[in-house]
Design a protein around this motif. Structure first.
Motif, PDB file in Angstrom:
ATOM      1  N   GLU A   1      21.114  84.834 187.744  1.00  0.00           N
ATOM      2  CA  GLU A   1      20.300  83.391 188.097  1.00  0.00           C
ATOM      3  C   GLU A   1      19.378  82.833 186.920  1.00  0.00           C
ATOM      4  OE1 GLU A   1      17.955  81.595 191.591  1.00  0.00           O
ATOM      5  OE2 GLU A   1      19.999  82.352 191.063  1.00  0.00           O
ATOM      6  N   PHE A   2      19.767  81.559 186.892  1.00  0.00           N
ATOM      7  CA  PHE A   2      19.045  80.634 185.912  1.00  0.00           C
ATOM      8  C   PHE A   2      17.742  80.034 186.440  1.00  0.00           C
ATOM      9  CE2 PHE A   2      18.543  76.414 183.823  1.00  0.00           C
ATOM     10  CZ  PHE A   2      18.575  76.809 182.573  1.00  0.00           C
ATOM     11  N   TYR A   3      16.752  80.644 185.579  1.00  0.00           N
ATOM     12  CA  TYR A   3      15.412  80.304 185.921  1.00  0.00           C
ATOM     13  C   TYR A   3      14.401  80.497 184.653  1.00  0.00           C
ATOM     14  CZ  TYR A   3      14.257  85.408 185.205  1.00  0.00           C
ATOM     15  OH  TYR A   3      14.092  86.625 184.627  1.00  0.00           O
ATOM     16  N   ALA A   4      13.281  79.788 184.888  1.00  0.00           N
ATOM     17  CA  ALA A   4      12.247  79.737 184.105  1.00  0.00           C
ATOM     18  C   ALA A   4      11.285  81.166 183.901  1.00  0.00           C
ATOM     19  CB  ALA A   4      11.407  78.549 183.879  1.00  0.00           C
ATOM     20  N   SER A   5      11.216  82.030 183.307  1.00  0.00           N
ATOM     21  CA  SER A   5      10.467  83.228 183.497  1.00  0.00           C
ATOM     22  C   SER A   5       8.876  82.874 183.284  1.00  0.00           C
ATOM     23  CB  SER A   5      10.875  84.404 182.771  1.00  0.00           C
ATOM     24  OG  SER A   5      10.884  83.909 181.341  1.00  0.00           O
TER      25      SER A   5
END
Length: 763
Positions: A724-728
């Protein structure tokens, strides 16, 4: 002659009986040393049973083998030999958490009788992951949300409190056993601690703990792995993984009947997913317990951390989408990093004056030395802390019902010395990194606070408990500007004292039946202001700024069905905060604090655990946690901008976690965990939101006994299984300087893997 033989036999019998020593002792929680009241004791041979008293003590046992039982704990069978006083340690059973004895407000009681929202993260919960990152562990707890931009870049919020802190964790109290981890400015760092040294985390949500300083967001209580009596062992673990992860842990325990020692050493290295993301940390944790008499126990706790971690920092939206591995340009050019050495040390003394009165006193000290090259300057800092915490606990009977109380205080002060220097990296060839220039500032800050607290629980019936508490806090700062005064540099020396803050609480719990309880509470809390937030650009102290204060209103339930196979807890709450403290940016690295209004935090929290299958050959269990947040700016005017009615920045409205665990008799085990995090507002205007994301983590392993004394545990795991591509982590209200775009985003790690081996040898 027969008379002489009879007298001889009688005398021999008397001498033999005198030589047989009766055995007494105490039964305690192995993690917290809390006495386990009314634990059951059964003679293994005769089947005759007795109970410990309300203080966990027993007397007059013959030598022999006994089984010790307490609901919520694993039973233990021990042979009592020559000891005249024995300490029996029982470990909690994660499948019966509602029955365990908690010490959250320093008054031992069953979790299901607590009057406020408390969550326990057990050692089994910690072991579900790769033993390196706090975030997935904390994020399983409803109401708690940890954003993690890197192993050393994190922000923890509880019920939305702390979301407006730009860097790090604030407005939440934290303790390591009895030692405060929150500094004099209200800032907390727990991610440097070694997870392998922690047996349990106890999280009190909301301003519900008088005895821990009435923190507005709540309290995170780290329980170190206790040293075990009457056993010696060595545990060694090696983990390797993606992005150059190599982690080794050595955990050694030595215990006699009255003294025990545990030492944990860890070494963690990682190249990191992003540029300028190297991480190198060594830790040593020591924990000893000494039962020096029936009435006295002394323990020592020490933790030392040596850390060097590079900082990739946040990036703008275009870079986040197209090149998430990149570090922020200036941080990459300066090769910015954090180089820190930190330690905390404490000695605790427990003394029983009688069966109904005891005293617990802890003396502690801490230090931190840091060096942090940043694009805009280089920070050198040194912190020294010293404090004492003491309380008296009592129990009695009032109108034929139990009355338990505690009263005490905590005194803490730390001295923070820091200065900044020019960073001349731009004047040197690329890849040189940071170069220290002339000094820009030099400060010495002294920070003091004390808490005086009292709390009491009264069981007005066998099913109903009321709880009242009160906390009095006084905080003050003194700043000495030691930099030469000039037309460019004004003297910022000065002192600041808050008014006394009184925070009451009231709680109520009622057992509907043996399995289910309901509770409600009303409590007040506050968050201290850092001295930096009181400084104005002209160097003067803004004495008009006030601490954030708030009231927490809550109702909830917890319980279990189907012989504890189905466990649940749920709560709804409202947290009203006034004097909302807002950081207003005045330069790239400068902020001032202003009180800008009120926020309203409404929420629902739900946690369910269910054991689908509980057989000798295989057990399968699942969990489900859900957090629903409805947080708004009730009244928020920042300068000329009115954000009233907008959603609170930096907090998702929904967080959902679920997972499945299995364990087999032949040794195979594993778990799969799923997390959904909804979008969250990035700006106060709510004009920009982050994207929601879904994460799946997986771990499987195999454990077996190689010999009677040697155990083997091997495991492999995958994080972010579906890449998944996401902002942590997000940086709220970021501002671009020099025409550059705002840097809101910290990219989360893509799919990554780890594997490890663990050997445990019992001597």
């Amino acid at each position: 002659m027969p008379q002489i033989l009879f007298l001889f036999t009688l005398l021999l019998s008397i001498l033999t009986s005198l030589g047989q020593s009766k055995i007494s002792g105490k039964i305690i929680d192995s993690d917290t040393n809390t006495p386990l009241a009314s634990a059951k004791i059964t003679n293994f041979k005769t089947g005759i049973g007795t109970n410990a008293d309300l203080n966990g003590t027993f007397q007059n046992l013959e030598t022999g083998t006994y089984t010790f039982r307490k609901e919520g704990y694993f039973e233990k069978t021990i042979e009592l030999k020559k000891e005249t006083y024995a300490i029996i340690q029982l470990s909690i059973n994660p499948n019966q958490l509602n029955e365990i004895i908690i010490n959250a407000n320093q008054i031992p009681k069953k979790l299901k009788r607590a009057t406020n929202a408390i969550n326990i993260i057990s050692s089994d919960d910690i072991a579900r992951f790769n033993n390196t990152d706090f975030a997935p562990i904390l994020n399983r707890t409803p109401g708690v949300f940890m954003q993690s931009g890197a192993l050393n870049t994190n922000r923890i919020t509880i019920r939305g409190i702390g979301s407006r802190n730009l860097y790090g964790t604030s407005k939440i109290r934290a303790y390591f056993k009895d030692i405060p981890l929150t500094n004099g400015s209200g800032e907390t760092t727990i991610e440097d601690f070694e997870l392998a040294s922690i047996s349990q985390l106890e999280i009190i949500k909301g301003a519900a703990s008088s005895v821990y300083g009435a923190g507005l967001g709540g309290v995170i209580h780290l329980k170190p792995q206790n040293a075990f009596l009457n056993e010696s062992s060595v545990n060694s673990e090696l983990t390797v993984g993606s992005f150059g992860l190599i982690k080794s842990v050595i955990n050694a325990n030595y215990g006699t009947s009255k003294n025990s020692f545990r030492a944990v050493f860890s070494d963690t290295e990682s190249d990191g997913y992003r540029e300028n993301n190297n991480y190198n940390r060594q830790t040593i944790t020591l924990n000893t317990n000494h039962f020096i008499s029936k009435k006295d126990e002394v323990s020592f706790l020490g933790s030392f951390v040596n850390l060097k971690a590079f900082i990739p920092s946040s990036i703008n939206e275009n870079t986040f989408i197209n090149n998430p591995k990149s570090a922020a340009f200036t941080w990459k050019q300066a090769q910015g990093y954090e180089d820190a050495t930190r330690g905390i040390f404490g000695i605790s003394w427990n003394h029983d004056y009688s069966s109904s009165l005891k005293q617990v006193t802890s003396v502690f000290t801490s230090f931190r030395e840091g060096y942090e090259p940043r694009p805009f300057d280089i920070l050198k800092e040194n912190t020294r802390g010293l404090g004492i915490r003491s309380r008296v606990l009592g129990n009695t009977v009032v109108f034929k019902n139990p009355f338990n109380w505690t009263i005490g205080g905590e005194l803490f002060n730390d001295t923070y010395t820091y200065g900044t220097f020019e960073n001349l990296y731009k004047d040197f060839p690329p890849n040189t990194g940071s170069v220290e220039g002339k000094q820009l500032s030099n400060y010495k800050e002294r920070r003091y606070y004390y808490n005086v607290f009292a709390e009491a629980d009264y069981e007005i019936s066998e099913k109903t408990t009321i709880s009242i508490g009160l906390n009095l806090n006084k905080t003050s700062y003194n700043l000495k500007d030691r930099f030469p005064v000039s037309t460019e540099n004004k003297d910022q020396s000065g002192s600041y004292k808050y008014k006394d803050i009184v925070s009451p609480k009231f709680g109520f719990s009622h057992l509907l039946n043996k399995q289910i309880s309901v509770f409600t509470s009303i409590s007040h809390g506050f968050s201290p202001i850092s001295l930096q937030e009181t400084l104005l650009p002209d160097g003067q102290i803004n004495r008009a700024v006030k601490p954030e204060t708030g009231w927490n209103y809550e109702i909830g339930t917890r319980g279990a069905f189907l012989n504890d196979r189905f466990q649940f807890n749920a709560s709804i709450y409202r947290l009203d905060i006034k004097n909302l403290l807002v950081p207003r940016r005045t330069a790239e690295d400068q902020f001032i604090g202003i009180n800008a209004g009120k926020t309203q935090h409404d929420g629902l929290e739900l946690a369910i655990n269910y054991k689908w299958l509980d057989q000798e050959k295989i057990s399968i269990s699942m969990f489900l946690n859900y957090t629903l947040n409805n947080y708004i700016f009730k009244d928020f005017i920042d300068d000329t901008k009115d954000f009233s009615g907008n959603e609170l920045t930096g907090v998702p409205s929904d967080v959902f976690n679920t997972g499945l665990d299995f364990q087999t008799l032949v040794g195979f085990y594993g778990n799969i965990n799923y997390q959904f995090v909804s979008s969250m507002p990035i700006t106060d205007s709510n004009s920009l939101y982050s994207d929601s994301y879904n994460l799946v983590n997986l771990k499987i392993g195999y454990q077996t006994n190689l010999t009677k004394k040697l155990k083997l545990n091997t495991f492999v795991g995958v994080n972010n299984v579906f890449d998944e591509f996401y902002a942590s982590q997000i940086l709220i209200n970021a501002t671009g300087f020099g025409g550059s775009a705002p840097r809101y985003y910290y990219p989360g790690n893509p799919v990554n893997y780890y594997a490890g081996i663990n050997l445990n040898y019992h001597f």
